[in-house]
Design an enzyme around this catalytic site. Structure first.
Site, PDB file in Angstrom:
ATOM      1  N   LYS A 172       0.843  -1.192   0.000  1.00  0.00           N
ATOM      2  CA  LYS A 172       0.000   0.000   0.000  1.00  0.00           C
ATOM      3  C   LYS A 172       0.877   1.240   0.000  1.00  0.00           C
ATOM      4  O   LYS A 172       1.510   1.578   1.003  1.00  0.00           O
ATOM      5  CB  LYS A 172      -0.895   0.028   1.248  1.00  0.00           C
ATOM      6  CG  LYS A 172      -2.015   1.038   1.092  1.00  0.00           C
ATOM      7  CD  LYS A 172      -2.377   1.757   2.356  1.00  0.00           C
ATOM      8  CE  LYS A 172      -1.433   2.838   2.715  1.00  0.00           C
ATOM      9  NZ  LYS A 172      -1.490   4.051   1.885  1.00  0.00           N
ATOM     10  N   CYS A 282      13.967  10.818   5.941  1.00  0.00           N
ATOM     11  CA  CYS A 282      14.166  10.445   7.353  1.00  0.00           C
ATOM     12  C   CYS A 282      15.644  10.541   7.715  1.00  0.00           C
ATOM     13  O   CYS A 282      15.997  10.668   8.873  1.00  0.00           O
ATOM     14  CB  CYS A 282      13.658   9.038   7.586  1.00  0.00           C
ATOM     15  SG  CYS A 282      14.332   7.905   6.380  1.00  0.00           S
ATOM     16  N   GLU A 369      11.225  16.333  13.908  1.00  0.00           N
ATOM     17  CA  GLU A 369      11.741  16.161  12.562  1.00  0.00           C
ATOM     18  C   GLU A 369      11.209  17.310  11.697  1.00  0.00           C
ATOM     19  O   GLU A 369      10.002  17.524  11.625  1.00  0.00           O
ATOM     20  CB  GLU A 369      11.195  14.815  12.058  1.00  0.00           C
ATOM     21  CG  GLU A 369      11.926  14.248  10.912  1.00  0.00           C
ATOM     22  CD  GLU A 369      11.424  12.846  10.569  1.00  0.00           C
ATOM     23  OE1 GLU A 369      10.309  12.459  10.972  1.00  0.00           O
ATOM     24  OE2 GLU A 369      12.160  12.143   9.864  1.00  0.00           O
TER      25      GLU A 369
HETATM   26  P1  NAP Z   1       2.833   8.363   7.695  1.00  0.00           P
HETATM   27  O1  NAP Z   1       1.754   9.333   7.854  1.00  0.00           O
HETATM   28  O2  NAP Z   1       3.186   7.498   8.838  1.00  0.00           O
HETATM   29  O3  NAP Z   1       2.445   7.500   6.418  1.00  0.00           O
HETATM   30  C1  NAP Z   1       3.217   6.444   5.959  1.00  0.00           C
HETATM   31  C2  NAP Z   1       2.321   5.383   5.383  1.00  0.00           C
HETATM   32  O4  NAP Z   1       1.482   4.874   6.411  1.00  0.00           O
HETATM   33  C3  NAP Z   1       1.397   5.878   4.287  1.00  0.00           C
HETATM   34  O5  NAP Z   1       1.251   4.872   3.311  1.00  0.00           O
HETATM   35  C4  NAP Z   1       0.105   6.097   5.026  1.00  0.00           C
HETATM   36  O6  NAP Z   1      -1.033   6.010   4.219  1.00  0.00           O
HETATM   37  C5  NAP Z   1       0.141   4.936   5.990  1.00  0.00           C
HETATM   38  N1  NAP Z   1      -0.740   5.108   7.142  1.00  0.00           N
HETATM   39  C6  NAP Z   1      -1.148   6.257   7.733  1.00  0.00           C
HETATM   40  N2  NAP Z   1      -1.986   5.970   8.755  1.00  0.00           N
HETATM   41  C7  NAP Z   1      -2.108   4.622   8.805  1.00  0.00           C
HETATM   42  C8  NAP Z   1      -2.832   3.722   9.638  1.00  0.00           C
HETATM   43  N3  NAP Z   1      -3.603   4.143  10.637  1.00  0.00           N
HETATM   44  N4  NAP Z   1      -2.734   2.403   9.403  1.00  0.00           N
HETATM   45  C9  NAP Z   1      -1.963   1.941   8.401  1.00  0.00           C
HETATM   46  N5  NAP Z   1      -1.255   2.741   7.573  1.00  0.00           N
HETATM   47  C10 NAP Z   1      -1.314   4.075   7.790  1.00  0.00           C
HETATM   48  O7  NAP Z   1       4.208   9.047   7.286  1.00  0.00           O
HETATM   49  P2  NAP Z   1       4.472  10.033   6.095  1.00  0.00           P
HETATM   50  O8  NAP Z   1       4.126  11.402   6.537  1.00  0.00           O
HETATM   51  O9  NAP Z   1       3.904   9.541   4.839  1.00  0.00           O
HETATM   52  O10 NAP Z   1       6.052   9.862   5.933  1.00  0.00           O
HETATM   53  C11 NAP Z   1       6.962  10.612   6.622  1.00  0.00           C
HETATM   54  C12 NAP Z   1       7.570   9.828   7.766  1.00  0.00           C
HETATM   55  O11 NAP Z   1       8.189   8.651   7.282  1.00  0.00           O
HETATM   56  C13 NAP Z   1       8.646  10.602   8.440  1.00  0.00           C
HETATM   57  O12 NAP Z   1       8.536  10.525   9.836  1.00  0.00           O
HETATM   58  C14 NAP Z   1       9.933   9.923   7.986  1.00  0.00           C
HETATM   59  O13 NAP Z   1      11.017  10.070   8.831  1.00  0.00           O
HETATM   60  C15 NAP Z   1       9.484   8.529   7.828  1.00  0.00           C
HETATM   61  N6  NAP Z   1      10.365   7.819   6.911  1.00  0.00           N
HETATM   62  C16 NAP Z   1      11.191   6.894   7.439  1.00  0.00           C
HETATM   63  C17 NAP Z   1      12.059   6.221   6.631  1.00  0.00           C
HETATM   64  C18 NAP Z   1      12.984   5.194   7.212  1.00  0.00           C
HETATM   65  O14 NAP Z   1      13.456   4.374   6.468  1.00  0.00           O
HETATM   66  N7  NAP Z   1      13.258   5.200   8.486  1.00  0.00           N
HETATM   67  C19 NAP Z   1      12.074   6.465   5.262  1.00  0.00           C
HETATM   68  C20 NAP Z   1      11.204   7.414   4.747  1.00  0.00           C
HETATM   69  C21 NAP Z   1      10.344   8.080   5.610  1.00  0.00           C
HETATM   70  P3  NAP Z   1      -1.756   7.342   3.676  1.00  0.00           P
HETATM   71  O15 NAP Z   1      -0.766   7.968   2.782  1.00  0.00           O
HETATM   72  O16 NAP Z   1      -2.935   6.816   2.953  1.00  0.00           O
HETATM   73  O17 NAP Z   1      -2.080   8.165   4.859  1.00  0.00           O
END
Ligand code: NAP
Length: 465
Positions: A172, A282, A369
């Site tokens: 997803k 990240c 962040e």
């Molecule tokens: P996010 O809001 O956590 O979303 C990530 C994914 O999770 C999206 O596909 C989102 O879907 C899904 N999601 C959201 N709520 C969910 C739920 N209740 N149940 C299941 N899935 C759910 O994060 P983001 O804003 O997209 O990404 C930024 C974050 O990712 C930052 O904190 C960054 O540091 C982190 N990141 C970490 C890495 C690493 O490797 N450590 C790499 C890249 C990014 P929807 O889009 O449909 O909401």
């Protein structure tokens, strides 16, 4: 451009024909309409993955590797069109999209080579009475949830090892950037991936559609890249079926510049560590912690480069507003702006490259962040203080340190509480190295020899003589 769900090798509409819109963040205009999966659609995707798991696990490792290798070639050949699509949905400059595509494709080449190296052990038990055989088998059907910041690479570093190991999957992508993943589905089919091995579900009802899959006893693994907040709730959900879990979560990377650093290297490294993906990574350096004797010169040289850096839109208004809010908070607490620091006029969600000095540690950006092109500079007086400052965060993904001293570098990388460290370099991501964090940045590793282990179970067989 595919815009439907990809389930059991078929492109199909969501239940009831539901769709949602994908926006171009450079203009705020609608770019595409994609299928909005329901709970039943999500379940159909898992059904498809479960149905072919056993057959897929029995395929020859070389065949699985060859599929990945072909997909690597197709992605590489289509770099230009994929980059255009990625930039349109995500906003980063085309050059950044191309960099991601090369990086993302490389996971397939790496794991194509790992597929044929899955092996076990044979040993004699200490009492000599039995023989111990250890084998590796695919974990089983996986659920993969990916973020918007690297729409291709965050997928390929999960799909690559899962395909190599013989796992089936439902993926997803983030609903802000689903198009790249849908194109990847098309490429995987073209590369010969059998129907049902990879299923793609796009949805706006994310929590509602994902939770029943995570609680389904047929699922065996959850791998997630995204925010720590969402990661925490998914870990709780995954406890019910005692799933194997990998979590790549948020970061708050320190970038340390010691008094003996080569300033040219440090400024160049700072640009990479901050501006890769416009700071929406990240791994982005979040706190520049510089020895007091160098801080002024470092900050002014860094600011001069930042002022010339290409500007791109952030992914959405919410993200741009959060970055602006963090900068305003620092300014209110006495931070000095060397460059940037104001939201520009006009369409799109642009924020300029920004360098701040005199930022107090009470400012929100010390702990939060930023996820944008903003660099706060802090100072330290001795090495112990630098390490204490670097580790003063709930996160532990990556840190960068610049020093010309070999022994200082060793003490620093041993003392940092992070899963990755860059010494005299501003980028650590490499498909042949284990990517991942400690503390609230998560657990599990992607890439390297370790990457495939996340998708393998170890089974031991005792053989009596
Ligand atoms: P996010 O809001 O956590 O979303 C990530 C994914 O999770 C999206 O596909 C989102 O879907 C899904 N999601 C959201 N709520 C969910 C739920 N209740 N149940 C299941 N899935 C759910 O994060 P983001 O804003 O997209 O990404 C930024 C974050 O990712 C930052 O904190 C960054 O540091 C982190 N990141 C970490 C890495 C690493 O490797 N450590 C790499 C890249 C990014 P929807 O889009 O449909 O909401």
């Amino acid at each position: 451009m595919p815009n439907q769900l990809f389930i059991a090798g078929q492109w199909r509409d969501a239940e009831g024909g539901a769709t949602f819109e994908v926006e171009n963040p450079a203009t705020g205009e609608t770019l595409a309409t994609v299928a909005d999966a329901s709970v039943a659609d999500g379940k159909a995707a898992l059904d498809a993955a479960v149905a072919v798991q056993d057959d897929w696990a029995r395929t020859a490792p070389r065949d699985r590797g060859e599929i990945l290798r072909r997909a690597f070639e197709i992605i590489t050949d289509r770099t230009d069109e994929l980059a255009e699509q990625m930039t349109a949905e995500m906003g980063k400059p085309i050059s950044e999209s191309k960099t991601e595509i090369a990086y993302g494709a490389e996971f397939f080449r790496w794991f194509a080579e790992e597929a044929v190296r899955i092996s076990g052990r044979y040993s004699v038990a200490p009492n000599g009475a039995t023989r111990l055989l250890t084998l590796k088998q695919p974990v089983g059907p996986c659920l993969m949830i990916t973020p918007w910041n690297f729409p291709l690479a965050m997928g390929t570093r999960k799909i690559g090892p899962a395909v190599a190991a013989g796992c089936t999957m439902v993926i997803k992508p983030a609903s802000l950037t689903p198009l790249t993943m849908l194109s990847l589905g098309e490429i995987m089919a073209e590369a010969g991936l059998p129907a049902g091995v990879l299923n793609i579900v796009t949805t706006k009802s994310t929590g509602k559609v994902m939770e029943p899959l995570i609680r389904d006893p047929r699922l065996r693994k959850l791998t997630f890249t995204g925010s720590t907040e969402v990661g925490r709730s998914l870990i709780e959900q995954s406890a019910e079926q005692v799933l194997r879990v990998s979590m790549e979560l948020g970061g708050n990377a320190p970038f340390l510049v010691f008094e003996d650093a080569d300033l040219d290297k440090a400024v160049e490294g700072a640009m990479l560590a901050k501006m890769r993906n416009l700071g929406e990574a990240c791994t982005a350096a979040n706190r520049f912690i510089v020895h007091e004797s160098l801080a002024e010169e470092f900050a002014s040289r860094f600011a001069a480069k930042m002022a010339e850096a290409p500007v791109g839109p952030l992914v959405e208004a919410k993200q741009r507003d959060k970055v602006a809010e963090l900068v305003d908070d620092a300014k209110e607490q006495g931070a000095k702006v060397l460059t940037g620091g104001e939201v520009p006029e006009g369409a799109g969600y642009f924020y300029p490259p920004t360098v701040l000095t005199h930022v107090p540690q009470q400012a929100r950006m010390w702990q939060e962040e930023i996820f944008g092109p903003v660099a706060p500079v802090f100072t330290f007086t001795d090495d112990d203080e630098a390490l204490r400052m670097a580790n003063d965060t709930e996160f532990g993904l990556v840190a960068y340190a610049f020093t010309e001293s070999y022994s200082r570098a060793i003490k620093v990388y041993e003392g940092l509480h992070t899963g990755m460290v860059g010494i005299n370099q501003g980028v650590v991501s490499n498909p042949s190295a284990p990517f991942g964090g400690m503390k609230s940045s998560g657990f599990g590793r992607e890439g390297g020899d370790e990457g495939i282990e996340e998708y393998l179970e170890t089974k031991y067989v005792g053989l009596a003589l």
